[in-house]
Design an enzyme around this catalytic site. Structure first.
Site, PDB file in Angstrom:
ATOM      1  NE  ARG A 121      -3.934  -1.982   1.484  1.00  0.00           N
ATOM      2  CZ  ARG A 121      -5.016  -2.223   2.137  1.00  0.00           C
ATOM      3  NH1 ARG A 121      -5.174  -1.780   3.347  1.00  0.00           N
ATOM      4  NH2 ARG A 121      -5.969  -2.906   1.580  1.00  0.00           N
ATOM      5  CD  GLN A 126      -3.235   5.624  -3.724  1.00  0.00           C
ATOM      6  OE1 GLN A 126      -3.138   6.540  -4.545  1.00  0.00           O
ATOM      7  NE2 GLN A 126      -3.543   5.829  -2.472  1.00  0.00           N
ATOM      8  CG  ASP A 129      -4.705  -2.100  -3.810  1.00  0.00           C
ATOM      9  OD1 ASP A 129      -4.916  -3.325  -3.790  1.00  0.00           O
ATOM     10  OD2 ASP A 129      -4.846  -1.384  -2.820  1.00  0.00           O
ATOM     11  CE1 TYR A 229      -4.730  -4.754   4.107  1.00  0.00           C
ATOM     12  CE2 TYR A 229      -2.364  -4.411   4.024  1.00  0.00           C
ATOM     13  CZ  TYR A 229      -3.550  -4.761   3.410  1.00  0.00           C
ATOM     14  OH  TYR A 229      -3.543  -5.118   2.092  1.00  0.00           O
TER      15      TYR A 229
HETATM   16  P1  NAD Z   1      -9.517  -3.803   4.983  1.00  0.00           P
HETATM   17  O1  NAD Z   1     -10.314  -4.382   3.877  1.00  0.00           O
HETATM   18  O2  NAD Z   1      -8.272  -4.495   5.401  1.00  0.00           O
HETATM   19  O3  NAD Z   1     -10.465  -3.661   6.275  1.00  0.00           O
HETATM   20  C1  NAD Z   1     -11.684  -2.943   6.214  1.00  0.00           C
HETATM   21  C2  NAD Z   1     -11.796  -1.991   7.387  1.00  0.00           C
HETATM   22  O4  NAD Z   1     -12.148  -2.714   8.579  1.00  0.00           O
HETATM   23  C3  NAD Z   1     -10.515  -1.222   7.739  1.00  0.00           C
HETATM   24  O5  NAD Z   1     -10.788   0.160   7.718  1.00  0.00           O
HETATM   25  C4  NAD Z   1     -10.169  -1.723   9.135  1.00  0.00           C
HETATM   26  O6  NAD Z   1      -9.544  -0.738   9.931  1.00  0.00           O
HETATM   27  C5  NAD Z   1     -11.536  -2.082   9.671  1.00  0.00           C
HETATM   28  N1  NAD Z   1     -11.542  -2.967  10.859  1.00  0.00           N
HETATM   29  C6  NAD Z   1     -10.755  -4.024  11.128  1.00  0.00           C
HETATM   30  N2  NAD Z   1     -11.079  -4.570  12.328  1.00  0.00           N
HETATM   31  C7  NAD Z   1     -12.134  -3.837  12.803  1.00  0.00           C
HETATM   32  C8  NAD Z   1     -12.922  -3.904  13.984  1.00  0.00           C
HETATM   33  N3  NAD Z   1     -12.710  -4.818  14.918  1.00  0.00           N
HETATM   34  N4  NAD Z   1     -13.912  -2.980  14.157  1.00  0.00           N
HETATM   35  C9  NAD Z   1     -14.138  -2.033  13.219  1.00  0.00           C
HETATM   36  N5  NAD Z   1     -13.429  -1.924  12.076  1.00  0.00           N
HETATM   37  C10 NAD Z   1     -12.440  -2.801  11.872  1.00  0.00           C
HETATM   38  O7  NAD Z   1      -9.151  -2.276   4.662  1.00  0.00           O
HETATM   39  P2  NAD Z   1      -9.010  -1.560   3.246  1.00  0.00           P
HETATM   40  O8  NAD Z   1     -10.342  -1.221   2.722  1.00  0.00           O
HETATM   41  O9  NAD Z   1      -8.210  -2.395   2.351  1.00  0.00           O
HETATM   42  O10 NAD Z   1      -8.252  -0.189   3.560  1.00  0.00           O
HETATM   43  C11 NAD Z   1      -7.629   0.176   4.740  1.00  0.00           C
HETATM   44  C12 NAD Z   1      -6.823   1.475   4.514  1.00  0.00           C
HETATM   45  O11 NAD Z   1      -5.749   1.305   3.595  1.00  0.00           O
HETATM   46  C13 NAD Z   1      -7.632   2.631   3.998  1.00  0.00           C
HETATM   47  O12 NAD Z   1      -7.304   3.780   4.751  1.00  0.00           O
HETATM   48  C14 NAD Z   1      -7.180   2.794   2.582  1.00  0.00           C
HETATM   49  O13 NAD Z   1      -7.292   4.124   2.108  1.00  0.00           O
HETATM   50  C15 NAD Z   1      -5.748   2.357   2.657  1.00  0.00           C
HETATM   51  N6  NAD Z   1      -5.268   1.876   1.336  1.00  0.00           N
HETATM   52  C16 NAD Z   1      -4.155   2.446   0.774  1.00  0.00           C
HETATM   53  C17 NAD Z   1      -3.691   1.989  -0.465  1.00  0.00           C
HETATM   54  C18 NAD Z   1      -2.468   2.595  -1.134  1.00  0.00           C
HETATM   55  O14 NAD Z   1      -1.968   3.593  -0.653  1.00  0.00           O
HETATM   56  N7  NAD Z   1      -1.974   2.013  -2.210  1.00  0.00           N
HETATM   57  C19 NAD Z   1      -4.350   0.944  -1.105  1.00  0.00           C
HETATM   58  C20 NAD Z   1      -5.463   0.354  -0.487  1.00  0.00           C
HETATM   59  C21 NAD Z   1      -5.906   0.842   0.745  1.00  0.00           C
END
Ligand code: NAD
Length: 374
Positions: A121, A126, A129, A229
């Site tokens: 990430r 991006q 992904d 994450y």
């Molecule tokens: P994910 O699919 O891993 O998880 C979904 C969400 O569930 C996350 O926000 C996580 O914090 C939340 N979560 C986990 N346990 C929990 C709990 N017990 N209670 C409540 N919520 C809980 O996450 P995602 O959608 O892949 O993205 C996470 C972050 O990564 C975001 O901020 C996203 O912008 C970032 N991201 C960055 C890049 C990049 O820079 N290339 C790419 C993908 C995602």
């Protein structure tokens, strides 16, 4: 450089890893492209459309023969890859933490498995992904599916026959899917609230016009968390979260859960006892149902009714929007391979940061650090 694409073989998988658009782009890099007949049908792409884009359309064995790179949405069975060049790359999702036997089989077959779920990430990755592109569409579809099961309307409506109240929607887990779920529920006219364990999401929730619901007395994950994450939360946090959420859940009509932790079963966010406090007719969509589920009692691809509440969730949500999810998935793969394309050698050459992150197998061995650390 021959790039091959097979028809996806997993039940319920409607996506395809190549579109006519990305085929043309690969061709301009000098690659020859082949696809198995019918591979795009479920994503609304005909064989003819591929042919018009200069793609060879044929049977599976002829498609794979002498391939240097095989693209997939879900990694094909190793047996289907006989005839590919020794050491051929397979660029696809592998579900590497759970499908360890498949990873071993790839190593044994001398193939180089590149797992798109392990894309780091970082800003420059991006556009490569697949988790983001697919989660975004899944978050949207989850809200539509929940709205469809809900026996009431989302927006407030003032009619001559009286007023219809706006639905209350609560999104648990505000990553890529959760943000899109908030935006979609807002657009449909619901009153939306949301929660996460990462403090960075509070502002994101507010910026979408939704209400943040956060555990205040026990520390969550400061900022984004490592690589964006979440990790497993302490027992104390889980207890505080359960208390906070219990009071809130009882007032909700629609709940969308999206919480995931890489390499672990999805965290349990809603218990049967909590469902019992909800109003009959409410709907919960469990986006994590295929990873063990955030909601007690959820079953993939079934409408489960508990205490008058409908619990739903798809085993493969992105596949329900196959045309768009394929278009974005295919672009992710193109963005990945083209970023590393070395014109002189006529093929992609990966760097260490991304190459070592996504590579699962090479030279007959499993070589990935994250898998070794499991
Ligand atoms: P994910 O699919 O891993 O998880 C979904 C969400 O569930 C996350 O926000 C996580 O914090 C939340 N979560 C986990 N346990 C929990 C709990 N017990 N209670 C409540 N919520 C809980 O996450 P995602 O959608 O892949 O993205 C996470 C972050 O990564 C975001 O901020 C996203 O912008 C970032 N991201 C960055 C890049 C990049 O820079 N290339 C790419 C993908 C995602």
């Amino acid at each position: 450089m021959r790039i091959a694409v097979l028809k996806e073989s997993t039940t319920g998988e409607s996506r395809v890893a190549l579109t006519p658009e990305t085929a043309k782009k690969f061709a301009t890099l000098g690659a020859t492209i082949a696809i198995e007949a019918g591979a795009g049908i479920n994503a609304a792409i005909s064989d003819e459309a591929y042919r018009e884009a200069g793609v060879e359309v044929g049977k599976a064995a002829a498609t794979v023969k002498d391939a240097d790179i095989i693209l997939g949405v879900q990694a094909p069975d190793v047996a289907a890859l006989k005839g590919a060049k020794p050491g051929a790359w397979v660029v696809a999702t592998f579900d590497p933490f759970r499908e360890t036997a498949r990873v071993e089989a790839y190593a044994k077959a001398g193939l180089e498995a590149l797992s798109m779920e392990f894309m780091p990430r970082i800003t420059r990755a991006q556009s490569m992904d697949v988790l983001s592109s697919q989660s975004n569409l899944a978050g949207y579809k989850a809200v539509l599916a929940a709205a469809n099961e809900y026996g009431r309307a989302f927006p407030m409506m003032m009619t001559a026959a009286g007023t219809v109240q706006a639905a209350r929607a609560f999104v648990m887990g505000v990553g890529v899917a959760g943000l899109q779920a908030i935006a979609t529920a807002k657009r449909l006219g619901a009153q939306v609230s949301a929660t996460d364990v990462r403090s960075a999401t509070r502002e994101q929730i507010q910026s979408l016009g939704a209400k943040p619901i956060f555990v205040e007395n026990v520390a969550g994950i400061e900022g984004e968390g490592s690589g964006g994450y979440a990790t497993e939360m302490s027992e104390e946090y889980q207890k505080a979260q359960a208390e906070l959420v219990s009071g809130h859940l009882a007032k909700q009509d629609i709940v969308i859960t999206t919480a995931l932790i890489p390499g672990r079963p999805a965290p349990r966010l809603i218990s049967d006892a909590q469902i019992a406090t909800m109003k009959p007719g409410s709907v919960i969509f469990d986006l994590a149902v295929a990873q063990g589920g955030n909601v007690e009692g959820s079953v993939p691809d079934q409408v489960v009714e508990k205490h008058g509440v409908k619990i739903i969730g798809f085993s493969n949500t992105a596949s329900h929007l196959a045309a768009d999810s394929s278009a974005l998935f295919a672009r992710n793969l193109y963005n990945f391979l083209s970023a590393f394309w070395d014109k002189e050698v006529g093929k992609p050459v990966l760097d260490e940061e991304i190459g070592n992150a996504v590579r699962l197998t090479q030279g007959g061995k499993v070589v990935n650090e994250r898998l070794a650390a499991q």
